[in-house]
Motif scaffolding. Structure first.
Motif, PDB file in Angstrom:
ATOM      1  N   GLN A  12      -2.659  -6.429  55.698  1.00  0.00           N
ATOM      2  CA  GLN A  12      -3.694  -7.176  55.013  1.00  0.00           C
ATOM      3  C   GLN A  12      -4.770  -6.199  54.548  1.00  0.00           C
ATOM      4  O   GLN A  12      -4.993  -5.157  55.185  1.00  0.00           O
ATOM      5  CB  GLN A  12      -4.318  -8.234  55.928  1.00  0.00           C
ATOM      6  CG  GLN A  12      -3.371  -9.338  56.339  1.00  0.00           C
ATOM      7  CD  GLN A  12      -4.034 -10.415  57.163  1.00  0.00           C
ATOM      8  OE1 GLN A  12      -5.264 -10.547  57.152  1.00  0.00           O
ATOM      9  NE2 GLN A  12      -3.254 -11.200  57.889  1.00  0.00           N
ATOM     10  N   VAL A  13      -5.398  -6.532  53.433  1.00  0.00           N
ATOM     11  CA  VAL A  13      -6.489  -5.681  52.941  1.00  0.00           C
ATOM     12  C   VAL A  13      -7.566  -5.588  54.020  1.00  0.00           C
ATOM     13  O   VAL A  13      -7.976  -6.598  54.595  1.00  0.00           O
ATOM     14  CB  VAL A  13      -7.079  -6.251  51.645  1.00  0.00           C
ATOM     15  CG1 VAL A  13      -8.350  -5.502  51.254  1.00  0.00           C
ATOM     16  CG2 VAL A  13      -6.057  -6.175  50.523  1.00  0.00           C
ATOM     17  N   GLY A  14      -7.995  -4.362  54.304  1.00  0.00           N
ATOM     18  CA  GLY A  14      -8.955  -4.131  55.371  1.00  0.00           C
ATOM     19  C   GLY A  14      -8.324  -3.558  56.623  1.00  0.00           C
ATOM     20  O   GLY A  14      -9.035  -3.081  57.517  1.00  0.00           O
ATOM     21  N   ASP A  15      -6.973  -3.603  56.732  1.00  0.00           N
ATOM     22  CA  ASP A  15      -6.296  -3.004  57.886  1.00  0.00           C
ATOM     23  C   ASP A  15      -6.520  -1.494  57.892  1.00  0.00           C
ATOM     24  O   ASP A  15      -6.559  -0.851  56.828  1.00  0.00           O
ATOM     25  CB  ASP A  15      -4.798  -3.286  57.837  1.00  0.00           C
ATOM     26  CG  ASP A  15      -4.458  -4.705  58.229  1.00  0.00           C
ATOM     27  OD1 ASP A  15      -5.382  -5.431  58.659  1.00  0.00           O
ATOM     28  OD2 ASP A  15      -3.283  -5.095  58.111  1.00  0.00           O
ATOM     29  N   ARG A  16      -6.610  -0.934  59.096  1.00  0.00           N
ATOM     30  CA  ARG A  16      -6.760   0.512  59.270  1.00  0.00           C
ATOM     31  C   ARG A  16      -5.540   1.062  59.988  1.00  0.00           C
ATOM     32  O   ARG A  16      -5.304   0.733  61.146  1.00  0.00           O
ATOM     33  CB  ARG A  16      -8.045   0.823  60.054  1.00  0.00           C
ATOM     34  CG  ARG A  16      -9.305   0.574  59.226  1.00  0.00           C
ATOM     35  CD  ARG A  16     -10.561   0.485  60.079  1.00  0.00           C
ATOM     36  NE  ARG A  16     -11.778   0.481  59.282  1.00  0.00           N
ATOM     37  CZ  ARG A  16     -12.250  -0.584  58.627  1.00  0.00           C
ATOM     38  NH1 ARG A  16     -11.602  -1.728  58.691  1.00  0.00           N
ATOM     39  NH2 ARG A  16     -13.360  -0.496  57.916  1.00  0.00           N
ATOM     40  N   LEU A  17      -4.769   1.885  59.265  1.00  0.00           N
ATOM     41  CA  LEU A  17      -3.532   2.435  59.796  1.00  0.00           C
ATOM     42  C   LEU A  17      -3.801   3.811  60.409  1.00  0.00           C
ATOM     43  O   LEU A  17      -4.420   4.666  59.763  1.00  0.00           O
ATOM     44  CB  LEU A  17      -2.478   2.576  58.694  1.00  0.00           C
ATOM     45  CG  LEU A  17      -1.687   1.345  58.261  1.00  0.00           C
ATOM     46  CD1 LEU A  17      -2.590   0.255  57.709  1.00  0.00           C
ATOM     47  CD2 LEU A  17      -0.628   1.737  57.241  1.00  0.00           C
ATOM     48  N   THR A  18      -3.341   4.020  61.629  1.00  0.00           N
ATOM     49  CA  THR A  18      -3.382   5.350  62.235  1.00  0.00           C
ATOM     50  C   THR A  18      -2.033   6.002  61.987  1.00  0.00           C
ATOM     51  O   THR A  18      -0.999   5.533  62.490  1.00  0.00           O
ATOM     52  CB  THR A  18      -3.651   5.278  63.746  1.00  0.00           C
ATOM     53  OG1 THR A  18      -4.909   4.628  63.974  1.00  0.00           O
ATOM     54  CG2 THR A  18      -3.693   6.663  64.356  1.00  0.00           C
ATOM     55  N   VAL A  19      -2.023   7.057  61.174  1.00  0.00           N
ATOM     56  CA  VAL A  19      -0.771   7.729  60.807  1.00  0.00           C
ATOM     57  C   VAL A  19      -0.790   9.168  61.304  1.00  0.00           C
ATOM     58  O   VAL A  19      -1.850   9.795  61.436  1.00  0.00           O
ATOM     59  CB  VAL A  19      -0.539   7.702  59.279  1.00  0.00           C
ATOM     60  CG1 VAL A  19      -0.362   6.272  58.795  1.00  0.00           C
ATOM     61  CG2 VAL A  19      -1.679   8.365  58.537  1.00  0.00           C
ATOM     62  N   VAL A  20       0.407   9.694  61.562  1.00  0.00           N
ATOM     63  CA  VAL A  20       0.569  11.058  62.078  1.00  0.00           C
ATOM     64  C   VAL A  20       1.535  11.795  61.177  1.00  0.00           C
ATOM     65  O   VAL A  20       2.606  11.270  60.835  1.00  0.00           O
ATOM     66  CB  VAL A  20       1.118  11.036  63.519  1.00  0.00           C
ATOM     67  CG1 VAL A  20       1.293  12.465  64.031  1.00  0.00           C
ATOM     68  CG2 VAL A  20       0.187  10.265  64.433  1.00  0.00           C
ATOM     69  N   GLY A  21       1.158  13.022  60.798  1.00  0.00           N
ATOM     70  CA  GLY A  21       2.041  13.814  59.952  1.00  0.00           C
ATOM     71  C   GLY A  21       1.320  14.968  59.301  1.00  0.00           C
ATOM     72  O   GLY A  21       0.206  15.344  59.697  1.00  0.00           O
ATOM     73  N   ASP A  22       1.941  15.512  58.262  1.00  0.00           N
ATOM     74  CA  ASP A  22       1.362  16.620  57.515  1.00  0.00           C
ATOM     75  C   ASP A  22       0.168  16.124  56.694  1.00  0.00           C
ATOM     76  O   ASP A  22       0.219  15.042  56.113  1.00  0.00           O
ATOM     77  CB  ASP A  22       2.420  17.220  56.582  1.00  0.00           C
ATOM     78  CG  ASP A  22       1.892  18.424  55.827  1.00  0.00           C
ATOM     79  OD1 ASP A  22       1.351  18.251  54.717  1.00  0.00           O
ATOM     80  OD2 ASP A  22       2.024  19.544  56.370  1.00  0.00           O
ATOM     81  N   PRO A  23      -0.924  16.913  56.644  1.00  0.00           N
ATOM     82  CA  PRO A  23      -2.122  16.480  55.905  1.00  0.00           C
ATOM     83  C   PRO A  23      -1.845  16.117  54.453  1.00  0.00           C
ATOM     84  O   PRO A  23      -2.440  15.179  53.922  1.00  0.00           O
ATOM     85  CB  PRO A  23      -3.059  17.688  56.014  1.00  0.00           C
ATOM     86  CG  PRO A  23      -2.613  18.395  57.255  1.00  0.00           C
ATOM     87  CD  PRO A  23      -1.140  18.190  57.338  1.00  0.00           C
ATOM     88  N   ASN A  24      -0.932  16.855  53.796  1.00  0.00           N
ATOM     89  CA  ASN A  24      -0.632  16.552  52.396  1.00  0.00           C
ATOM     90  C   ASN A  24       0.063  15.202  52.243  1.00  0.00           C
ATOM     91  O   ASN A  24      -0.211  14.435  51.311  1.00  0.00           O
ATOM     92  CB  ASN A  24       0.251  17.660  51.799  1.00  0.00           C
ATOM     93  CG  ASN A  24      -0.486  18.998  51.724  1.00  0.00           C
ATOM     94  OD1 ASN A  24      -1.691  19.025  51.483  1.00  0.00           O
ATOM     95  ND2 ASN A  24       0.228  20.085  51.952  1.00  0.00           N
TER      96      ASN A  24
END
Length: 549
Positions: free
Chosen positions: A343-355
């Motif tokens: 949903q708009v406004g969700d905050r995803l915590t993602v892990v990976g390469d900065p690019n």
């Protein structure tokens, strides 16, 4: 000076003088509502009393203008309430909130039963006055608004407002008094209750855990993460994996696990022991100190086209070599399962390469500035369909009206709007502005229109009985339900305080509960029962008018 007298003097209905009158009533009402007596303030409801005073001294508004402002303010207020409570409306029926909601419903049933008892015992009493008294006794303005809109006649609208104003002050006092009576009878110690509820929260906290493990089970050596999901049968995300060579990678469903591998996983608190039993023992490891190009960042979903899209559809593994470990929605962390709808406004915590993270952020929007823009299309589509729904005859001549229709539609849109690509995210400041503006316009209109004749109607034997009846309607159901909650179900006192406040949809009582305990436990219970209670308060007030008016 004649122009000034025409502008601010009583009896004038020109547009300019009307705007000045509304501005003064609302500004003065809000200012006076902030004043505290015994630590309690009446808040925005004081706008009603200022409007009554101005109406008493001869200030008037063109009837058509007044009706438009009153109804438009009502719609804004009710719709904003629906958008606010909608996301929690259906979840409030889950296991933890069933008992509290049943007790809140019992409060409403007892309120209505007392009103009907008074109506049938004292046959000379107008049901319009009693509905107004009931709304004031439980401090529920939307119920008053719905009943007034259902009745339709000016006389009924005014008498409801008078009953509401007569019962409201003792309504606030009665709610808090019921808390004090319960505390005294059961000799409750606040510190003990706080300690108990903290222990309950620690024992039942469902916030996802972020833990590190070392693979020691030889039976899963060579198994892929996909196979591991089949074995464990629970939701979890492995965000990073460090092999025996010390290299950190972003694992996918095809990544194999080997003895000696170290992983960081996000999982539910009830799955920790199961995870250890299959994977291996938990370890303490600071992944940020490990030399790698893998970073963890938060990305905010602000692109409307991803509203309602399943997280798995983003193909984070194949398209970006990223892992999403959790999703924060309205302050609550959720495990990032592939089926989770964004949903708009969700905050995803993602892990990976900065690019790769930057590429995903560009795709999803990640613009806090866009979140500050109100979604006016959704608001006015909701209002339009709310009015249409409110005009439908649902049986026995009953309509939801301009109060119930927008409320129902707002609840449904806030919960299921994403399926129709409607963005329901509204910043807290924008939602508060719409709600407060609506209720101020409504209360000012009701006060001004009912001010004439208010003193003659209320400050006599009839008004005295309204105050007495209102106090009975407030206190008796709360005493009965709070004693059942404590004596039969052994519910924590802090939770009962929130139940009582939410059962009457009364923010001043909730503020008192929070300030007197220093805990947010009352607010949790308040938010649990508030959605259903608000809906039933509106419907019950309308039903009384439709059945007995």
């Amino acid at each position: 000076m004649e122009w000034l007298i025409n502008l601010i003097g009583p009896g004038h209905t020109e547009l300019a003088s009307t705007l000045v009158l509304y501005s003064f009533v609302i500004a003065a009402g809000i200012f006076l509502g902030k004043l505290k007596i015994g630590g309690i303030s009446l808040g925005v409801t004081f706008v009603l009393f200022v409007g009554i005073i101005m109406g008493h001294f001869g200030y008037v508004v063109n009837p058509e203008v007044l009706k438009f402002v009153r109804e438009f303010g009502l719609i804004l207020f009710i719709f904003a309430i629906g958008i606010q409570v909608g996301p929690g409306f259906f979840s409030s029926f889950k296991k933890g909130g069933v008992l509290l909601n049943c007790l809140a419903v019992l409060i409403i049933v007892l309120n209505v039963a007392i009103v009907l008892a008074i109506f049938f015992i004292d046959r000379g009493t107008d049901i319009s006055a009693l509905v107004g008294v009931m709304s004031g006794a439980v401090t529920n303005t939307p119920g008053l608004a719905a009943a007034q809109q259902t009745a339709g006649t000016t006389e009924a609208i005014n008498i409801m407002a008078m009953g509401y104003a007569a019962a409201y002050p003792l309504g606030v006092i009665g709610i808090i008094l019921s808390m004090l009576i319960l505390k005294a009878v059961y000799r409750i110690n606040i510190d003990d209750e706080i300690h108990k509820i903290e222990e309950e929260i620690e024992g039942s906290q469902q916030k996802p855990l972020v833990l590190s493990f070392e693979v020691t089970n030889k039976l899963i050596d060579g198994k892929t993460l996909y196979q591991l999901h089949q074995i464990l049968e629970c939701d979890f995300v492995v965000s990073r994996l460090m092999g025996a060579d010390g290299k950190v990678i972003i694992p996918t469903s095809k990544t194999e696990l080997h003895v000696g591998d170290k992983i960081i996983a996000v999982l539910g608190p009830n799955d920790e022991m199961k995870f250890q039993g299959v994977i291996g023992h938990e370890i303490q490891m600071d992944w940020e100190e490990v030399q790698s190009t893998v970073l963890s960042r938060r990305i905010v979903v602000t692109q409307n086209k991803y509203n309602g899209v399943a997280l798995g559809a983003l193909r984070l593994h194949t398209a970006y070599s990223l892992n999403c470990t959790r999703v924060n929605r309205a302050g609550v962390d959720l495990i990032a399962s592939p089926s989770l709808r964004l949903q708009v406004g969700d905050r995803l915590t993602v892990v990976g390469d900065p690019n790769d993270i930057e590429r995903l952020a560009t795709r999803l929007g990640n613009s806090m500035k866009r979140l500050n823009q109100p979604n006016l299309i959704t608001i006015f589509i909701g209002i339009m369909f709310g009015i249409i729904v409110g005009s439908i005859n649902v049986g026995f001549g009953m309509k939801l009206g301009l109060a119930g229709g927008p409320l129902v539609v707002a609840i449904l849109i806030s919960r299921f709007g994403y399926k129709f690509k409607l963005v329901t995210y509204t910043s807290s400041s924008a939602s508060l502005l719409m709600r407060e503006l609506g209720i101020c316009l409504f209360l000012a209109s009701v006060g001004i229109s009912s001010g004439k004749g208010f003193a003659e109607t209320v400050f006599n034997a009839t008004g005295m009985w309204w105050v007495i009846w209102g106090f009975i309607i407030t206190l008796v159901p709360l005493i009965v339900v709070s004693f059942i909650a404590r004596g039969v179900y052994k519910i924590n006192y802090l939770t009962i305080m929130g139940l009582i406040s939410g059962g009457c949809t009364d923010p001043p009582a909730l503020a008192y509960a929070n300030n007197s305990t220093g805990s947010d436990a009352p607010a949790v219970a308040y938010s649990t029962v508030y959605p259903l209670t608000m809906f039933l308060r509106v419907v019950s007030a309308q039903a009384l008018i439709l059945c007995f008016f």
